[in-house]
Design an enzyme around this catalytic site. Structure first.
Site, PDB file in Angstrom:
ATOM      1  N   ALA A  63       8.929   1.942  -2.900  1.00 21.75           N
ATOM      2  CA  ALA A  63       8.789   2.240  -3.995  1.00 21.75           C
ATOM      3  C   ALA A  63       7.669   2.298  -5.593  1.00 21.75           C
ATOM      4  O   ALA A  63       7.923   2.841  -5.897  1.00 21.75           O
ATOM      5  CB  ALA A  63       9.955   1.514  -4.183  1.00 21.75           C
TER       6      ALA A  63
ATOM      7  N   ARG B  70      -3.222   2.399  -9.784  1.00 21.42           N
ATOM      8  CA  ARG B  70      -4.540   2.561  -9.042  1.00 21.42           C
ATOM      9  C   ARG B  70      -5.187   3.369  -7.990  1.00 21.42           C
ATOM     10  O   ARG B  70      -6.668   4.357  -8.019  1.00 21.42           O
ATOM     11  CB  ARG B  70      -5.000   0.741  -8.026  1.00 21.42           C
ATOM     12  CG  ARG B  70      -4.903  -0.536  -9.253  1.00 21.42           C
ATOM     13  CD  ARG B  70      -4.706  -1.639  -8.408  1.00 21.42           C
ATOM     14  NE  ARG B  70      -3.946  -1.868  -7.857  1.00 21.42           N
ATOM     15  CZ  ARG B  70      -3.660  -3.036  -6.924  1.00 21.42           C
ATOM     16  NH1 ARG B  70      -4.242  -3.444  -6.470  1.00 21.42           N
ATOM     17  NH2 ARG B  70      -2.372  -3.124  -6.317  1.00 21.42           N
TER      18      ARG B  70
ATOM     19  N   ARG C 235      -3.761  31.703  13.030  1.00 20.21           N
ATOM     20  CA  ARG C 235      -2.264  31.612  12.420  1.00 20.21           C
ATOM     21  C   ARG C 235      -1.057  31.025  13.534  1.00 20.21           C
ATOM     22  O   ARG C 235      -1.184  31.791  14.899  1.00 20.21           O
ATOM     23  CB  ARG C 235      -1.948  32.356  11.455  1.00 20.21           C
ATOM     24  CG  ARG C 235      -3.865  32.667  10.761  1.00 20.21           C
ATOM     25  CD  ARG C 235      -3.514  34.094   9.509  1.00 20.21           C
ATOM     26  NE  ARG C 235      -2.668  34.100   9.184  1.00 20.21           N
ATOM     27  CZ  ARG C 235      -1.752  35.187   9.060  1.00 20.21           C
ATOM     28  NH1 ARG C 235      -2.771  36.467   8.337  1.00 20.21           N
ATOM     29  NH2 ARG C 235      -1.313  35.242   8.115  1.00 20.21           N
TER      30      ARG C 235
HETATM   31  C1  UD1 Z   1       1.394  -7.383  -1.674  1.00 20.08           C
HETATM   32  C2  UD1 Z   1       1.185  -8.848  -1.886  1.00 20.08           C
HETATM   33  C3  UD1 Z   1      -0.002  -9.391  -1.936  1.00 20.08           C
HETATM   34  C4  UD1 Z   1      -0.502  -8.842  -1.006  1.00 20.08           C
HETATM   35  C5  UD1 Z   1      -0.590  -7.088  -0.688  1.00 20.08           C
HETATM   36  C6  UD1 Z   1      -1.251  -7.149   0.534  1.00 20.08           C
HETATM   37  C7  UD1 Z   1       2.891  -9.414  -3.575  1.00 20.08           C
HETATM   38  C8  UD1 Z   1       4.051  -9.469  -5.019  1.00 20.08           C
HETATM   39  N1  UD1 Z   1       2.211  -9.567  -3.169  1.00 20.08           N
HETATM   40  O1  UD1 Z   1       0.144  -6.844  -3.570  1.00 20.08           O
HETATM   41  O2  UD1 Z   1       0.279 -11.047  -1.449  1.00 20.08           O
HETATM   42  O3  UD1 Z   1      -1.557  -9.393  -0.390  1.00 20.08           O
HETATM   43  O4  UD1 Z   1       0.394  -6.834  -0.829  1.00 20.08           O
HETATM   44  O5  UD1 Z   1      -1.211  -5.887   0.844  1.00 20.08           O
HETATM   45  O6  UD1 Z   1       4.486  -8.979  -2.542  1.00 20.08           O
HETATM   46  N2  UD1 Z   1       6.540  -1.632  -3.830  1.00 20.08           N
HETATM   47  C9  UD1 Z   1       7.725  -1.590  -3.897  1.00 20.08           C
HETATM   48  N3  UD1 Z   1       8.449  -1.598  -4.826  1.00 20.08           N
HETATM   49  C10 UD1 Z   1       8.181  -2.032  -5.923  1.00 20.08           C
HETATM   50  C11 UD1 Z   1       6.558  -2.736  -6.331  1.00 20.08           C
HETATM   51  C12 UD1 Z   1       6.246  -2.887  -4.652  1.00 20.08           C
HETATM   52  O7  UD1 Z   1       8.470  -1.179  -3.266  1.00 20.08           O
HETATM   53  O8  UD1 Z   1       8.573  -2.478  -7.184  1.00 20.08           O
HETATM   54  C13 UD1 Z   1       5.963  -1.810  -3.285  1.00 20.08           C
HETATM   55  C14 UD1 Z   1       4.083  -0.770  -2.988  1.00 20.08           C
HETATM   56  O9  UD1 Z   1       4.852   0.571  -2.587  1.00 20.08           O
HETATM   57  C15 UD1 Z   1       3.539  -1.037  -1.544  1.00 20.08           C
HETATM   58  C16 UD1 Z   1       3.859  -2.276  -1.386  1.00 20.08           C
HETATM   59  O10 UD1 Z   1       4.881  -2.747  -2.079  1.00 20.08           O
HETATM   60  O11 UD1 Z   1       4.112  -0.346  -0.484  1.00 20.08           O
HETATM   61  C17 UD1 Z   1       2.832  -4.034  -2.196  1.00 20.08           C
HETATM   62  O12 UD1 Z   1       3.628  -3.554  -3.198  1.00 20.08           O
HETATM   63  P1  UD1 Z   1       1.867  -3.584  -4.048  1.00 20.08           P
HETATM   64  O13 UD1 Z   1       2.022  -2.910  -5.676  1.00 20.08           O
HETATM   65  O14 UD1 Z   1       0.331  -2.660  -3.285  1.00 20.08           O
HETATM   66  O15 UD1 Z   1       1.049  -4.831  -3.856  1.00 20.08           O
HETATM   67  P2  UD1 Z   1      -0.004  -6.025  -4.225  1.00 20.08           P
HETATM   68  O16 UD1 Z   1      -0.438  -6.266  -5.436  1.00 20.08           O
HETATM   69  O17 UD1 Z   1      -0.700  -4.709  -3.121  1.00 20.08           O
HETATM   70 CA    CA Z   2      -1.191  -3.245  -1.599  1.00 20.71          CA
END
Ligand code: UD1
Ligand code: CA
Length: 465
Positions: free
Chosen positions: A10, A15, A330
């Site tokens: 979601a 970034r 095609r």
């Molecule tokens: C997250 C983890 C981190 C881990 C990393 C691995 C958390 C707090 N942190 O960080 O420990 O090392 O993944 O890749 O979980 N998403 C939602 N709803 C939200 C927020 C995020 O569905 O409200 C989904 C995003 O679409 C994504 C996934 O959750 O697919 C991870 O979210 P992201 O914001 O990328 O987390 P990271 O900062 O990478």
């Molecule tokens: Ca991530």
């Protein structure tokens, strides 16, 4: 007992600096969320539920017929799980939670993670990796080596930042215990979000078991947050897919310049030359030669076929047929075995019969060409009158002279011939010659008279005065 999977997809992916939601970006030709979904399915998970939110319409369109739940307001990974509580109500047992932005996860690793939790009778198993990505959550262990929590890099103490074991964002929870404790998550952290990662410490302090499994392939932990990581993940998956194909008997002259999407099937002794992309529902038969500089999507390429420097979409190329160089097939094109479409030939929604040849500079659209037909250079089907498309039928053994315009709807009988340069608007019966030309007239001495008038000889050079 079955295992369920929940895919968190979601987030916006700020970034990425993109108008497209992050999980819809392609890795090796497949949207990331689709790769994660298919991995969960091949690990045997059922149901597989996807949490969507940012760009939900776009993401859900990539998962037709699958179960999606909307997260209203993206308040963090823990909040994403809360929004799926209703969809998973009544489910008990192992629940895998995966990130839609971690596309290199393997089904066998997921199965191992489930096994580790179930065998330990733990509340959660966490998949960890040793990768140098300073933005990932760190795995915190106590003096005895047991996992006590996960700390996000933005919240970490300097000594915690030095921990090289990181969270891949992939977990297997006991679903009942997860949902029973989910309301204990808070958002008092650097990002003001509900972190799913905090569940590890919460379950642990409730006296429940927590285990960690470290992947032996750090690529599995590659999360995609930026376009740089998108390229790195694509490269890693390309290497993994190509290695498997080469070990199964495919030659790639330079695998770094060959992009084969997951799910594409390649036979034995297929040779793929550089700058070639194969994607979608595509399969290539034994011994086919593909490339260089070729793009094939959603197509079937027969055994021993040759496709050189061409684009092929939604087509079927029969055994030992040849395409290109510079061909464009095609959707709806069917080349029968041993047929040929050569240089600068475009074919759409047409069948080219066995042994037939369209060797040079032609457009064939909405046509049925029989067996052993020769279509001379520059011939085209005029299939579109500006309003509607019309069909052309050419019988077996016909000979289409060079530069014939086949003005559809039109039918050329078996064994018939069209004269070079003819615009054929009426049917040509079997065995007949269709000729449409004004008769040639030669004007004797014309060129000599012109040069006398302009002061040049017939070779074009100036004559002396
Ligand atoms: C997250 C983890 C981190 C881990 C990393 C691995 C958390 C707090 N942190 O960080 O420990 O090392 O993944 O890749 O979980 N998403 C939602 N709803 C939200 C927020 C995020 O569905 O409200 C989904 C995003 O679409 C994504 C996934 O959750 O697919 C991870 O979210 P992201 O914001 O990328 O987390 P990271 O900062 O990478
Ligand atoms: Ca991530």
């Amino acid at each position: 007992m079955t295992t369920a999977a929940l895919i968190l997809a979601a987030g916006e992916g700020t970034r990425m600096k993109s108008d497209l939601p992050k999980v819809a970006h392609l890795v090796l030709g497949v949207p990331m969320v689709r790769l994660v979904f298919d991995t969960a399915r091949s690990a045997g998970c059922d149901p597989v539920v996807v949490v969507t939110g940012h760009g939900a319409d776009i993401v859900e369109a990539l998962l037709p017929g699958e179960r999606c739940v909307r997260q209203e307001g993206q308040l963090g990974t823990g909040h994403a799980v809360m929004s799926a509580a209703g969809a998973l109500k009544g489910f008990s047992g192992s629940l895998l939670i995966l990130s839609g932005d971690t596309p290199l996860m393997r089904a066998s690793t997921l199965a191992g993670l489930v096994r580790a939790r179930e065998e330990a009778g733990a509340a959660v198993s966490v998949l960890t990796a040793r990768i140098a990505d300073p933005t990932l959550g760190r795995i915190v262990r106590d003096g005895a080596g047991s996992v006590i929590g996960i700390v996000e890099h933005k919240d970490a103490e300097p000594e915690q930042l030095a921990i090289d074991e990181v969270n891949t964002g992939t977990y297997c929870f006991d679903a009942g215990l997860l949902f029973a404790h989910l309301d204990r998550l808070g958002a008092a952290n650097a990002q003001g979000e509900y972190y799913l990662t905090d569940m590890v410490a919460i379950l642990r302090s409730a006296g429940l078991g927590v285990v960690a499994v470290e992947t032996d392939d750090p690529a599995e932990g590659m999360g995609v947050n930026t376009r740089v990581q998108l390229a790195a993940a694509t490269r890693a998956l390309q290497t993994r897919v190509n290695t498997a194909h080469m070990l199964a008997g495919v030659t790639m002259t330079d695998p770094s310049l060959v992009w084969v999407s997951p799910g594409v099937r390649l036979g034995r002794d297929v040779v793929i030359q550089p700058m070639t992309t194969l994607s979608g529902d595509t399969s290539v038969g034994d011994g086919a030669l593909i490339g260089p500089s070729t793009r094939i999507e959603d197509s079937l390429i027969g055994e021993g076929a040759i496709v050189d420097s061409s684009v092929v979409r939604g087509a079927r190329v029969g055994a030992c047929a040849t395409v290109g160089p510079m061909g464009f097939l095609r959707p709806g094109t069917v080349l029968a075995p041993d047929s040929k479409t050569g240089a600068y030939v475009e074919v759409k929604n047409s069948t080219i019969g066995e042994g037939s040849k369209v060797p040079h500079l032609s457009y064939i659209g909405d046509a049925r060409i029989g067996r052993d037909v020769n279509v001379g250079a520059g011939s085209i089907t005029c299939n579109y009158d500006g309003c509607e498309k019309h069909r052309t039928v050419v019988g077996d053994g016909a000979f289409i002279g060079s530069d014939t315009m086949l003005i559809a709807p039109v039918e050329i009988g078996a064994g018939a011939v069209t004269a070079a340069g003819s615009a054929i608007a009426r049917d040509v019966p079997q065995g007949a010659l269709g000729i449409e030309r004004t008769e040639q007239r030669n004007v004797e001495g014309w060129a000599d008279r012109r040069s006398a008038r302009s002061g040049t000889d017939t070779q074009g050079s100036r004559t002396q005065p």
